[in-house]
Design a protein around this motif. Sequence first.
Motif, mmCIF file in Angstrom:
data_model
loop_
_atom_site.group_PDB
_atom_site.id
_atom_site.type_symbol
_atom_site.label_atom_id
_atom_site.label_comp_id
_atom_site.label_asym_id
_atom_site.label_seq_id
_atom_site.Cartn_x
_atom_site.Cartn_y
_atom_site.Cartn_z
ATOM 1 N N PRO B 202 46.660 -67.905 35.890
ATOM 2 C CA PRO B 202 47.242 -67.828 37.249
ATOM 3 C C PRO B 202 47.649 -69.182 37.838
ATOM 4 C CG PRO B 202 45.088 -66.695 37.136
ATOM 5 C CD PRO B 202 45.253 -67.446 35.867
ATOM 6 N N LEU B 203 47.311 -70.264 37.171
ATOM 7 C CA LEU B 203 47.622 -71.604 37.644
ATOM 8 C C LEU B 203 49.111 -71.738 37.988
ATOM 9 C CD1 LEU B 203 46.074 -74.337 37.897
ATOM 10 C CD2 LEU B 203 47.022 -74.932 35.660
ATOM 11 N N LYS B 204 49.395 -72.194 39.226
ATOM 12 C CA LYS B 204 50.807 -72.242 39.641
ATOM 13 C C LYS B 204 51.257 -73.618 40.153
ATOM 14 C CE LYS B 204 49.905 -71.424 44.403
ATOM 15 N NZ LYS B 204 49.940 -70.725 45.639
ATOM 16 N N ALA B 205 50.293 -74.431 40.589
ATOM 17 C CA ALA B 205 50.699 -75.727 41.159
ATOM 18 C C ALA B 205 49.648 -76.783 40.865
ATOM 19 C CB ALA B 205 50.906 -75.603 42.667
ATOM 20 N N GLY B 206 50.101 -78.005 40.852
ATOM 21 C CA GLY B 206 49.170 -79.123 40.651
ATOM 22 C C GLY B 206 49.532 -80.277 41.561
ATOM 23 N N ILE B 207 48.490 -80.946 42.056
ATOM 24 C CA ILE B 207 48.698 -82.139 42.890
ATOM 25 C C ILE B 207 48.202 -83.313 42.074
ATOM 26 C CG2 ILE B 207 48.004 -83.272 45.034
ATOM 27 C CD1 ILE B 207 47.606 -80.507 46.223
ATOM 28 N N PHE B 208 49.140 -84.139 41.651
ATOM 29 C CA PHE B 208 48.783 -85.195 40.701
ATOM 30 C C PHE B 208 49.040 -86.574 41.293
ATOM 31 C CE2 PHE B 208 50.272 -81.514 38.132
ATOM 32 C CZ PHE B 208 49.015 -81.107 37.689
ATOM 33 N N GLY B 209 48.082 -87.441 41.118
ATOM 34 C CA GLY B 209 48.247 -88.790 41.665
ATOM 35 C C GLY B 209 47.192 -89.730 41.126
ATOM 36 N N ALA B 210 46.971 -90.812 41.855
ATOM 37 C CA ALA B 210 46.000 -91.867 41.524
ATOM 38 C C ALA B 210 46.445 -92.734 40.359
ATOM 39 C CB ALA B 210 44.594 -91.311 41.272
ATOM 40 N N ASP B 231 53.744 -84.816 43.282
ATOM 41 C CA ASP B 231 53.248 -86.198 43.279
ATOM 42 C C ASP B 231 52.582 -86.470 44.624
ATOM 43 O OD1 ASP B 231 52.799 -88.841 42.648
ATOM 44 O OD2 ASP B 231 54.907 -89.448 42.658
ATOM 45 N N ILE B 232 51.386 -87.041 44.579
ATOM 46 C CA ILE B 232 50.686 -87.409 45.812
ATOM 47 C C ILE B 232 50.398 -88.904 45.760
ATOM 48 C CG2 ILE B 232 48.379 -86.832 44.874
ATOM 49 C CD1 ILE B 232 47.667 -85.867 47.748
ATOM 50 N N ILE B 239 43.580 -94.992 53.436
ATOM 51 C CA ILE B 239 42.644 -93.901 53.738
ATOM 52 C C ILE B 239 42.159 -93.232 52.453
ATOM 53 C CG2 ILE B 239 44.284 -91.954 54.003
ATOM 54 C CD1 ILE B 239 42.627 -91.300 56.651
ATOM 55 N N GLY B 240 43.068 -93.135 51.451
ATOM 56 C CA GLY B 240 42.779 -92.404 50.212
ATOM 57 C C GLY B 240 43.960 -91.490 49.933
ATOM 58 N N PRO B 241 43.773 -90.470 49.079
ATOM 59 C CA PRO B 241 44.905 -89.596 48.760
ATOM 60 C C PRO B 241 45.407 -88.875 50.015
ATOM 61 C CG PRO B 241 42.846 -88.636 47.968
ATOM 62 C CD PRO B 241 42.546 -90.054 48.388
ATOM 63 N N GLY B 242 46.725 -88.622 50.050
ATOM 64 C CA GLY B 242 47.283 -87.864 51.167
ATOM 65 C C GLY B 242 48.146 -88.687 52.102
ATOM 66 N N VAL B 243 48.265 -89.986 51.846
ATOM 67 C CA VAL B 243 49.138 -90.827 52.687
ATOM 68 C C VAL B 243 50.569 -90.269 52.614
ATOM 69 C CG1 VAL B 243 50.132 -93.135 52.970
ATOM 70 C CG2 VAL B 243 47.699 -92.877 52.429
ATOM 71 N N ALA B 244 50.947 -89.805 51.415
ATOM 72 C CA ALA B 244 52.272 -89.199 51.242
ATOM 73 C C ALA B 244 52.199 -88.124 50.166
ATOM 74 C CB ALA B 244 53.302 -90.255 50.858
ATOM 75 N N ILE B 245 53.043 -87.099 50.325
ATOM 76 C CA ILE B 245 53.027 -85.972 49.382
ATOM 77 C C ILE B 245 54.444 -85.423 49.219
ATOM 78 C CG2 ILE B 245 52.526 -84.367 51.291
ATOM 79 C CD1 ILE B 245 51.272 -83.845 47.668
ATOM 80 N N GLU B 246 54.737 -84.936 48.030
ATOM 81 C CA GLU B 246 56.029 -84.287 47.815
ATOM 82 C C GLU B 246 56.028 -82.902 48.447
ATOM 83 O OE1 GLU B 246 58.043 -85.919 43.725
ATOM 84 O OE2 GLU B 246 56.596 -84.299 43.561
ATOM 85 N N CYS B 247 57.247 -82.415 48.730
ATOM 86 C CA CYS B 247 57.398 -81.038 49.218
ATOM 87 C C CYS B 247 58.055 -80.211 48.118
ATOM 88 C CB CYS B 247 58.224 -81.031 50.503
ATOM 89 S SG CYS B 247 59.891 -81.680 50.228
ATOM 90 N N GLN B 248 58.426 -78.975 48.464
ATOM 91 C CA GLN B 248 59.069 -78.074 47.502
ATOM 92 C C GLN B 248 60.291 -78.708 46.824
ATOM 93 O OE1 GLN B 248 57.925 -74.958 46.666
ATOM 94 N NE2 GLN B 248 56.163 -75.503 47.924
ATOM 95 N N GLU B 249 60.949 -79.612 47.535
ATOM 96 C CA GLU B 249 62.179 -80.224 47.008
ATOM 97 C C GLU B 249 61.882 -81.172 45.832
ATOM 98 O OE1 GLU B 249 65.084 -79.199 48.307
ATOM 99 O OE2 GLU B 249 63.867 -77.930 49.626
#
Lengths: 143, 434
Positions: B202-210, B231-232, B239-249
């Motif tokens: 069922p895996l559909k999305a991944g948030i990858f960074g660091a 991409d995150i 602060i850590g992860p989440g300063v910037a994140i990609e959207c659907q585009e």
Amino acid sequence: MKVKQISVFIENKSGRLAGVTRVLGENKINIRALSVADTTDFGILRLIVNDPVKAEEVLKKEHFTVSETEVIAVETPDQPGGLARVLNILEEKGVNIEYMYAFVGKTRENAVVVFRVEEIDRAIQLLNASGIRLLTGGEVYKF
Amino acid sequence: MWSPEYESMSRRRLEELQLKRLKATLRRVYENVDFYRRKMEKIGVTPEDIRSLEDVRYLPFTTKEDLRENYPFGLFAAKMDEVVRIHASSGTTGKMTVVGYTRNDIKTWAEIMARSISSASGGIRDRIQIAYGYGLFTGGLGVHYGAEMVGATVVPTSGGNTKRQVQVMKDFGITMLACTPSYALYMAEVAAEEGIDLRTLPLKAGIFGAEPWSESMRREIQEKLGVKAYDIYGLSEIIGPGVAIECQEQNGLHISEDHFLVEVIDPEAGKPLPYGQEGELVFTTLTKEAFPVIRYRTKDVSLLYPEACDCGRTMIRMNRILGRTDDMLIIRGVNVFPSQIESVLLANGDTEPHYLLVVDRKGNLDDLEIWVEVSEKLFSSEVRKLEGLGRRIKKEIETTLGIGVRVKLVEPKTIPRSEGKAKRVVDKREVYRV
């Protein structure tokens, strides 16, 4: 009573040993004895040469990692039991041998055994006291 | 969108909010942190002199060296009683880079991570496996709080034990994965060995960074895991992860500008660059309490896109990271500075260490081999001592870096010198721009 050995660091890749001997040859340095200790990644070449000061100098100039190591050299009769006598003395007194190697001199009557030990001064004392003849640097370099 | 009132606010209102928050942050650091007050006094600036967002360029930069000199808590702008969390990352030498959070900071962080997870299509029905390390590293706990805020089912597997990770992913019906991009590929590889095709799960999305990654790596991840890969961006100093994140585009990362003021500067001249030009990212935090930073130089190279995005967010986008202005490496998500290796060698009696970091990606896992030239100071004619030296250096480097390495002893002049200065890094991974 201490003899100068030249130790060279060599990586395990082709041509390195040849490189060392070529530099020595070009500088007219004669190798009296040699031993190689090797591991999977590198080797340590130990040399007794006729002119250790010059050997160190020319090898350094060619960017080899070289060090001068003090060892002792014992002349033993080239016959069964010759070496055992020397080793027994060191063992009895608990002198650790890091490594050793031997070569036979030009006269072929006696063998020379080179020792690297933990406590070199104590080893010299013990061997002298037991009547074992230690060679001087001068004797070994032209043995 | 998690917080449309902020994420899609008009630029004019956003800039008003940023200015108000910038002024408050400046007052906070001026009153509470000697370092910032002294720096501002030195150039004759008070918080009241900053009247527009553009005025920020008159303020001095803050660097990682400044953080080290104020180790561990010298730059905190809150009382320790108010600090509820500490995180740390590698420093350039022995000392770590230490950051702190108040209760509000943790809330802010969770908020921007919640935005990130929502931006990557995550929500209340999702089961998120967080395979970032939990601990001093900000990755694990940072994503965790955001995922809980969103209301997803959080599965905090942390890093390591890949077979179990794959088992969890399959048996728990995981729908989202958060980890480093190289670890995602490694998981796919281990799954394949176990006879599991991640694409059928069922895996559909991944948030990858660091760590830096590329478009070709994105394609590979999307193909092998059957996910949309987002991409995150973030760093603990901000602060850590989440300063910037990609959207659907998937075309640039939206920066949470209501919390962070971004600039791109020419790293040499230190002057701000116009939008669209490549340079070093510089951030000023706008809402942080415990560890605000003013014009922090990230040494990450990127550029900004001010154009409106089809997703509806008005927050400016940054390009995926294009490189570094220094020699920092990211290996298995861990920041590594060549100077850290140098300090270990110096401590082992090598007075003029020559070394080379050879980085490769073997079977999707980063591999770091360190070549150390055996100088006379290190050399011994005894195998036992020389091997012992190799082992000791390896162990000390591993303790310093926090990752496994291999150490290879090499002959002098093995490592190429250019203009008298040794080259310290060979990175075969091609992590940028591909």
